[in-house]
Design a protein around this motif. Structure first.
Motif, PDB file in Angstrom:
ATOM      1  N   GLU A 159       0.812  -1.142   0.026  1.00  0.00           N
ATOM      2  CA  GLU A 159      -0.065   0.236  -0.038  1.00  0.00           C
ATOM      3  C   GLU A 159       0.891   1.447   0.120  1.00  0.00           C
ATOM      4  O   GLU A 159       0.611   2.357  -0.700  1.00  0.00           O
ATOM      5  CB  GLU A 159      -0.865   0.030   1.211  1.00  0.00           C
ATOM      6  N   GLN A 198       2.386   1.788  -3.499  1.00  0.00           N
ATOM      7  CA  GLN A 198       1.442   2.088  -4.487  1.00  0.00           C
ATOM      8  C   GLN A 198       0.631   3.604  -4.116  1.00  0.00           C
ATOM      9  O   GLN A 198       0.018   4.091  -5.176  1.00  0.00           O
ATOM     10  CB  GLN A 198       0.223   0.968  -4.728  1.00  0.00           C
ATOM     11  N   GLU A 220      -1.981   4.009  -2.170  1.00  0.00           N
ATOM     12  CA  GLU A 220      -3.233   3.793  -1.968  1.00  0.00           C
ATOM     13  C   GLU A 220      -3.610   2.768  -1.038  1.00  0.00           C
ATOM     14  O   GLU A 220      -2.862   1.904  -0.452  1.00  0.00           O
ATOM     15  CB  GLU A 220      -3.876   3.075  -3.272  1.00  0.00           C
ATOM     16  N   THR A 221      -4.774   3.153   0.003  1.00  0.00           N
ATOM     17  CA  THR A 221      -5.321   2.312   0.594  1.00  0.00           C
ATOM     18  C   THR A 221      -6.068   1.248   0.273  1.00  0.00           C
ATOM     19  O   THR A 221      -7.012   1.530  -0.586  1.00  0.00           O
ATOM     20  CB  THR A 221      -6.040   2.977   1.837  1.00  0.00           C
ATOM     21  N   LEU A 222      -5.750  -0.131   0.283  1.00  0.00           N
ATOM     22  CA  LEU A 222      -6.633  -0.980  -0.474  1.00  0.00           C
ATOM     23  C   LEU A 222      -7.410  -1.612   0.272  1.00  0.00           C
ATOM     24  O   LEU A 222      -8.501  -2.461  -0.307  1.00  0.00           O
ATOM     25  CB  LEU A 222      -5.381  -2.170  -0.853  1.00  0.00           C
ATOM     26  N   THR A 253     -11.420  -1.309  -0.463  1.00  0.00           N
ATOM     27  CA  THR A 253     -11.849   0.009  -0.829  1.00  0.00           C
ATOM     28  C   THR A 253     -12.063   0.146  -2.475  1.00  0.00           C
ATOM     29  O   THR A 253     -11.736  -1.005  -3.152  1.00  0.00           O
ATOM     30  CB  THR A 253     -10.471   0.917  -0.455  1.00  0.00           C
ATOM     31  N   GLU A 254     -12.451   1.199  -2.930  1.00  0.00           N
ATOM     32  CA  GLU A 254     -12.597   1.335  -4.061  1.00  0.00           C
ATOM     33  C   GLU A 254     -11.063   1.231  -5.315  1.00  0.00           C
ATOM     34  O   GLU A 254     -11.134   0.415  -6.225  1.00  0.00           O
ATOM     35  CB  GLU A 254     -13.132   2.749  -4.641  1.00  0.00           C
ATOM     36  N   ALA A 255     -10.022   1.569  -4.652  1.00  0.00           N
ATOM     37  CA  ALA A 255      -8.983   1.357  -5.141  1.00  0.00           C
ATOM     38  C   ALA A 255      -8.424  -0.145  -5.118  1.00  0.00           C
ATOM     39  O   ALA A 255      -8.201  -0.823  -5.939  1.00  0.00           O
ATOM     40  CB  ALA A 255      -7.719   2.090  -4.512  1.00  0.00           C
ATOM     41  N   ARG A 273     -10.739  -2.551  -5.216  1.00  0.00           N
ATOM     42  CA  ARG A 273     -11.655  -3.369  -5.966  1.00  0.00           C
ATOM     43  C   ARG A 273     -10.890  -3.078  -7.472  1.00  0.00           C
ATOM     44  O   ARG A 273     -11.019  -4.062  -8.601  1.00  0.00           O
ATOM     45  CB  ARG A 273     -12.619  -2.787  -6.252  1.00  0.00           C
ATOM     46  N   LEU A 274     -10.261  -1.994  -7.654  1.00  0.00           N
ATOM     47  CA  LEU A 274      -9.693  -1.958  -9.254  1.00  0.00           C
ATOM     48  C   LEU A 274      -8.211  -2.654  -9.236  1.00  0.00           C
ATOM     49  O   LEU A 274      -8.106  -3.461 -10.323  1.00  0.00           O
ATOM     50  CB  LEU A 274      -9.293  -0.273  -9.317  1.00  0.00           C
ATOM     51  N   VAL A 275      -7.491  -2.752  -8.229  1.00  0.00           N
ATOM     52  CA  VAL A 275      -6.310  -3.622  -8.062  1.00  0.00           C
ATOM     53  C   VAL A 275      -6.730  -5.100  -8.434  1.00  0.00           C
ATOM     54  O   VAL A 275      -6.295  -5.764  -8.809  1.00  0.00           O
ATOM     55  CB  VAL A 275      -5.535  -3.365  -6.860  1.00  0.00           C
TER      56      VAL A 275
END
Length: 322
Positions: free
Chosen positions: A43, A46, A48-50, A61-63, A65-67
């Motif tokens: 995290e 990158q 981002e908080t995942l 998180t939204e990020a 889900r994308l990852v």
């Protein structure tokens, strides 16, 4: 963003699938502290908080889900590579991720996708049905290769994608024998005051169908509204009301649902699109779908019985790609 560490990505993928660090550590035979530390490092690198806490579990998180959507593809390809190297050294499975708008009749969806199954290369289809706007969002996130829809992408949609017209069909009307006998007038007068099953508000044909009925002076009784075309046809099979479907599948509708053709009209044209993020289609399976649709599927879209057809009035939509 720094270079991607695939070991960290694998730990993230395992935790996301397991739902907690504890379960992932059991599956990976690693200590929870090791996985937790690797996730934190992933995290940080990158930016981002995942994950976020959700009771005793972790939620994406939204990020995150994308990852995860990309991680699924990456590790699915890794598994496929392993299978190819060990079992099929001369063949690679072609993946097709297709979204089908729930307004598209199931029979049409199958007829459109069927040519892809005839490819010489082994194909694996991941087919998802859903609301048009949700499918477009998944297309923009590269979770889908193509979206099949009964309408082009709206100009107001903030998705960079392109509409590819597959073809169009006239519209036919169906009813059970018993229901038809209750309304014996010639078509289209037999629709007046008869129970009718309408497509849902999201279906492109809904407004065109209502406009045509108004022009014909028809006032059918709305017996039901359905987002799912297959459910609408099932209610039609049960005699709940008359219903409409693309003429290109009229024969299949009559066989599958045991209903009779009561009429057809060229004044209503239902169109079908393949929507992709590419201006020019390149996926082999999508190309097969497009070529077959334009070459044969929609070539003859009016039922063979001319006595049930009304004549065109010139309100056919333009074929120009939007």
């Amino acid at each position: 963003m720094s270079n991607l560490n695939y070991k960290h990505l694998y730990y993230f993928w395992a935790v996301a699938k397991a739902g907690s660090i504890a379960r992932a550590s059991e599956q990976l035979h690693l200590t929870p502290q090791t996985i937790s530390g690797q996730l934190s490092l992933f995290e940080q690198t990158q930016g981002e908080t995942l994950f976020r806490k959700s009771g005793r579990n972790l939620a994406l998180t939204e990020a995150g889900r994308l990852v995860l959507s990309y991680a699924e593809d990456i590790f699915a390809l890794g598994q496929e590579l392993e299978e190819v190297l060990h079992h099929r050294p001369t063949e690679r499975t072609l993946q097709l991720r297709v979204g089908v708008s729930d307004a598209v009749p199931k029979i049409v969806a199958y007829k459109l996708l069927e040519p892809a199954l005839q490819l010489s290369q082994t194909l694996r289809i991941n087919c998802r049905e859903g609301k048009f706007d949700i499918l477009l969002a998944d297309l923009a996130a590269h979770k889908l290769d193509v979206v099949i829809s009964d309408s082009p992408m709206p100009a107001t949609t903030k998705v960079r994608a392109y509409n590819h017209l597959l073809g169009e069909s006239s519209v036919s009307f169906f009813a059970t024998s018993a229901l038809r006998q209750q309304y014996p007038a010639d078509f289209p007068a037999c629709l007046d005051a008869a129970p009718f099953l309408f497509p849902g508000e999201d279906a492109a044909m809904r407004s065109v169908l209502q406009q045509w009925m108004d022009q014909q002076g028809l006032r059918p009784r709305i017996a039901g509204e359905f987002d799912d075309s297959a459910l609408m046809s099932a209610f039609g099979q049960a005699g709940a009301g008359m219903f409409a479907a693309p003429s290109v599948i009229a024969d299949m509708v009559m066989r599958q649902y045991d209903v009779n053709l009561i009429g057809s009209t060229d004044e209503i044209r239902e169109r079908f699109f393949a929507i992709s993020v590419q201006r020019k289609l390149t996926h082999p399976a999508v190309l097969a779908i497009s070529h077959a649709a334009q070459g044969s599927l929609f070539r003859a879209s009016t039922p063979s019985d001319p006595s049930t057809a009304t004549h065109p009035v010139g309100n056919k939509m333009s074929d120009e790609e939007m």
